[in-house]
Design a protein around this motif. Sequence first.
Motif, PDB file in Angstrom:
ATOM      1  N   LEU A  66       0.813  -1.212   0.000  1.00  9.65           N
ATOM      2  CA  LEU A  66       0.000   0.000   0.000  1.00  9.65           C
ATOM      3  C   LEU A  66       0.851   1.269   0.000  1.00  9.65           C
ATOM      4  CD1 LEU A  66      -2.879   1.190   0.200  1.00  9.65           C
ATOM      5  CD2 LEU A  66      -2.585   1.188   2.680  1.00  9.65           C
ATOM      6  N   HIS A  67       1.843   1.331   0.870  1.00  8.53           N
ATOM      7  CA  HIS A  67       2.621   2.559   1.009  1.00  8.53           C
ATOM      8  C   HIS A  67       3.492   2.833  -0.212  1.00  8.53           C
ATOM      9  CE1 HIS A  67       1.246   3.215   5.048  1.00  8.53           C
ATOM     10  NE2 HIS A  67       1.598   2.002   5.392  1.00  8.53           N
ATOM     11  N   LEU A  96     -10.014  -0.645   4.358  1.00  3.59           N
ATOM     12  CA  LEU A  96      -9.263  -0.083   3.241  1.00  3.59           C
ATOM     13  C   LEU A  96      -9.614   1.395   3.034  1.00  3.59           C
ATOM     14  CD1 LEU A  96      -7.324  -0.460   0.876  1.00  3.59           C
ATOM     15  CD2 LEU A  96      -9.253  -1.294  -0.483  1.00  3.59           C
ATOM     16  N   SER A  97     -10.871   1.736   3.253  1.00  4.50           N
ATOM     17  CA  SER A  97     -11.306   3.129   3.093  1.00  4.50           C
ATOM     18  C   SER A  97     -10.580   4.044   4.072  1.00  4.50           C
ATOM     19  CB  SER A  97     -12.817   3.234   3.317  1.00  4.50           C
ATOM     20  OG  SER A  97     -13.536   2.421   2.422  1.00  4.50           O
ATOM     21  N   VAL A  98     -10.464   3.592   5.310  1.00  7.60           N
ATOM     22  CA  VAL A  98      -9.757   4.380   6.327  1.00  7.60           C
ATOM     23  C   VAL A  98      -8.305   4.560   5.922  1.00  7.60           C
ATOM     24  CG1 VAL A  98      -8.977   4.433   8.726  1.00  7.60           C
ATOM     25  CG2 VAL A  98     -11.303   3.681   8.182  1.00  7.60           C
ATOM     26  N   ARG A  99      -7.684   3.503   5.463  1.00  6.36           N
ATOM     27  CA  ARG A  99      -6.270   3.568   5.092  1.00  6.36           C
ATOM     28  C   ARG A  99      -6.064   4.427   3.838  1.00  6.36           C
ATOM     29  NH1 ARG A  99      -4.690   0.559   8.861  1.00  6.36           N
ATOM     30  NH2 ARG A  99      -5.893  -1.278   9.471  1.00  6.36           N
ATOM     31  N   LEU A 100      -7.014   4.361   2.919  1.00  5.18           N
ATOM     32  CA  LEU A 100      -6.908   5.165   1.703  1.00  5.18           C
ATOM     33  C   LEU A 100      -6.925   6.653   2.037  1.00  5.18           C
ATOM     34  CD1 LEU A 100      -6.821   5.437  -1.339  1.00  5.18           C
ATOM     35  CD2 LEU A 100      -9.283   4.989  -1.422  1.00  5.18           C
ATOM     36  N   LEU A 101      -7.809   7.064   2.931  1.00  2.00           N
ATOM     37  CA  LEU A 101      -7.843   8.462   3.328  1.00  2.00           C
ATOM     38  C   LEU A 101      -6.635   8.834   4.187  1.00  2.00           C
ATOM     39  CD1 LEU A 101     -11.537   9.441   4.179  1.00  2.00           C
ATOM     40  CD2 LEU A 101     -10.236   9.813   2.088  1.00  2.00           C
ATOM     41  N   SER A 102      -6.287   7.969   5.122  1.00  2.00           N
ATOM     42  CA  SER A 102      -5.201   8.277   6.059  1.00  2.00           C
ATOM     43  C   SER A 102      -3.844   8.358   5.378  1.00  2.00           C
ATOM     44  CB  SER A 102      -5.146   7.210   7.155  1.00  2.00           C
ATOM     45  OG  SER A 102      -6.367   7.097   7.835  1.00  2.00           O
ATOM     46  N   TYR A 103      -3.609   7.446   4.437  1.00  2.00           N
ATOM     47  CA  TYR A 103      -2.280   7.313   3.858  1.00  2.00           C
ATOM     48  C   TYR A 103      -2.139   7.885   2.450  1.00  2.00           C
ATOM     49  CZ  TYR A 103      -1.927   3.743   7.550  1.00  2.00           C
ATOM     50  OH  TYR A 103      -1.941   3.070   8.745  1.00  2.00           O
ATOM     51  N   LYS A 104      -3.251   7.977   1.696  1.00  2.00           N
ATOM     52  CA  LYS A 104      -3.138   8.278   0.270  1.00  2.00           C
ATOM     53  C   LYS A 104      -3.980   9.451  -0.217  1.00  2.00           C
ATOM     54  CE  LYS A 104      -0.227   5.005  -0.682  1.00  2.00           C
ATOM     55  NZ  LYS A 104       1.111   5.298  -1.244  1.00  2.00           N
ATOM     56  N   ALA A 105      -4.692  10.122   0.671  1.00  2.00           N
ATOM     57  CA  ALA A 105      -5.599  11.185   0.226  1.00  2.00           C
ATOM     58  C   ALA A 105      -4.870  12.347  -0.444  1.00  2.00           C
ATOM     59  CB  ALA A 105      -6.427  11.697   1.401  1.00  2.00           C
ATOM     60  N   HIS A 106      -3.571  12.493  -0.172  1.00  2.00           N
ATOM     61  CA  HIS A 106      -2.812  13.588  -0.781  1.00  2.00           C
ATOM     62  C   HIS A 106      -2.710  13.466  -2.290  1.00  2.00           C
ATOM     63  CE1 HIS A 106      -0.131  10.224  -0.063  1.00  2.00           C
ATOM     64  NE2 HIS A 106       0.673  10.692  -1.005  1.00  2.00           N
ATOM     65  N   GLY A 107      -2.933  12.263  -2.821  1.00  2.00           N
ATOM     66  CA  GLY A 107      -2.834  12.035  -4.254  1.00  2.00           C
ATOM     67  C   GLY A 107      -4.180  11.826  -4.923  1.00  2.00           C
ATOM     68  N   LEU A 108      -5.266  12.149  -4.214  1.00  2.00           N
ATOM     69  CA  LEU A 108      -6.611  11.994  -4.759  1.00  2.00           C
ATOM     70  C   LEU A 108      -7.212  13.353  -5.104  1.00  2.00           C
ATOM     71  CD1 LEU A 108      -8.149   9.336  -2.325  1.00  2.00           C
ATOM     72  CD2 LEU A 108      -6.854   8.945  -4.433  1.00  2.00           C
ATOM     73  N   GLU A 109      -8.136  13.339  -6.049  1.00  2.00           N
ATOM     74  CA  GLU A 109      -8.896  14.542  -6.353  1.00  2.00           C
ATOM     75  C   GLU A 109      -9.921  14.783  -5.247  1.00  2.00           C
ATOM     76  OE1 GLU A 109      -8.132  16.440  -8.825  1.00  2.00           O
ATOM     77  OE2 GLU A 109      -6.716  15.062  -9.804  1.00  2.00           O
ATOM     78  N   PHE A 137      11.004   5.664   6.586  1.00  2.00           N
ATOM     79  CA  PHE A 137       9.938   4.725   6.928  1.00  2.00           C
ATOM     80  C   PHE A 137       8.954   4.543   5.780  1.00  2.00           C
ATOM     81  CE2 PHE A 137      11.236   6.813  10.893  1.00  2.00           C
ATOM     82  CZ  PHE A 137      11.492   5.722  11.713  1.00  2.00           C
ATOM     83  N   ASN A 138       8.640   5.637   5.124  1.00  2.00           N
ATOM     84  CA  ASN A 138       7.511   5.685   4.210  1.00  2.00           C
ATOM     85  C   ASN A 138       7.989   5.726   2.761  1.00  2.00           C
ATOM     86  OD1 ASN A 138       5.192   6.347   2.771  1.00  2.00           O
ATOM     87  ND2 ASN A 138       4.538   7.959   4.163  1.00  2.00           N
ATOM     88  N   HIS A 139       7.538   4.765   1.955  1.00  2.00           N
ATOM     89  CA  HIS A 139       7.941   4.688   0.555  1.00  2.00           C
ATOM     90  C   HIS A 139       6.848   5.184  -0.383  1.00  2.00           C
ATOM     91  CE1 HIS A 139      11.542   1.668   0.841  1.00  2.00           C
ATOM     92  NE2 HIS A 139      11.743   2.801   1.488  1.00  2.00           N
ATOM     93  N   ASP A 140       6.007   6.075   0.091  1.00  2.00           N
ATOM     94  CA  ASP A 140       4.989   6.645  -0.787  1.00  2.00           C
ATOM     95  C   ASP A 140       5.672   7.353  -1.961  1.00  2.00           C
ATOM     96  OD1 ASP A 140       1.949   7.735  -0.912  1.00  2.00           O
ATOM     97  OD2 ASP A 140       3.356   9.296  -1.540  1.00  2.00           O
TER      98      ASP A 140
END
Length: 224
Positions: free
Chosen positions: A61-62, A85-98, A180-183
Motif C-alpha cells: 500500500l505505502h 481499506l477506506s480508512v487507510r486510503l484516506l489516512s495514507y493516500k488522500a494527498h494524491g486523490l482529487e 519509513f515511508n515509501h509513498d
Amino acid sequence: MIVAEEKGFKAFQPHHIAILLLSGYSGNAEEIKNEYQVISPEFLLESAGISKAYFDLIKNLHESLPQKVFSEWKSFPDSELKLDLSVRLLSYKAHGLEVNQIQEVGAYLVDHLENTEELAKFLTDPNWQKEESLTSFTHWLGLGEELTANPYFTPLVLAAAERINDPLTQYELLNDVSQFNHDPLLWIRKIQAARRVNLDNYADDALAKLKEWVSDSELEKLNF
C-alpha cells in the motif's frame, strides 16, 4: 516493520500484525501485538478470496500510487475489509486523490461508521492547507496537533512540509520520513526538495531508489 520498531515506531495497527503473520514472522507479530496492545486482526476470518485480494493490496500500500489504490478500492466488494481499506486510503493516500475522490471515499465511511462528525466536516472542504480542515481530519483520526507523529500519514506529513519556509529544513523533514515511508509522491517531493538546495547527488540516488518500486511509465504519467 521490525526495523521501524527498532527505530522507535510504536503506532502499530491490526493490519501490521496481519502482514507479519502472512510473511512468516509470527513470533515478531505476537511480540508487537502484546507490547503495543494491538487488537488481533479479526478480518483474517473474512472469506479467503476477499482476504487475499485485501492483503495483496495492502502489503504494498505505502509503495503504491494513490490513484492506483483508489481504482482498486472502487472495485473492491462491500465488506469489513473495504471499510478498513477506506480508512487507510484516506489516512495514507488522500494527498494524491482529487477532491471528489476524497469525498467519495469519505461518504462511504460516513454511511457505514459511527462517530464521523469530524470526518464529515473535513469532507465539506478537504483542503490540506486550511487549518480548520486539518484539525477536523486529525480529530477524526484521533491524533494530536503534531502532523508528523506518524510517518505513514503522508497527507499530514506533506501538509507539515508545506508550512516550512526554509528549503533545507523542509528537505530534512521529507528525508527523515522517507526512511519509513515509501509513498511515491512523498519521494518525488523529497527529490524536488533536494534539488532546490543543490543536493543533486542525493536527489539522483533517491530517484534511482524510487525506481525500484515505481516504473518509468508511472513516473512519466506524473510528468516526473
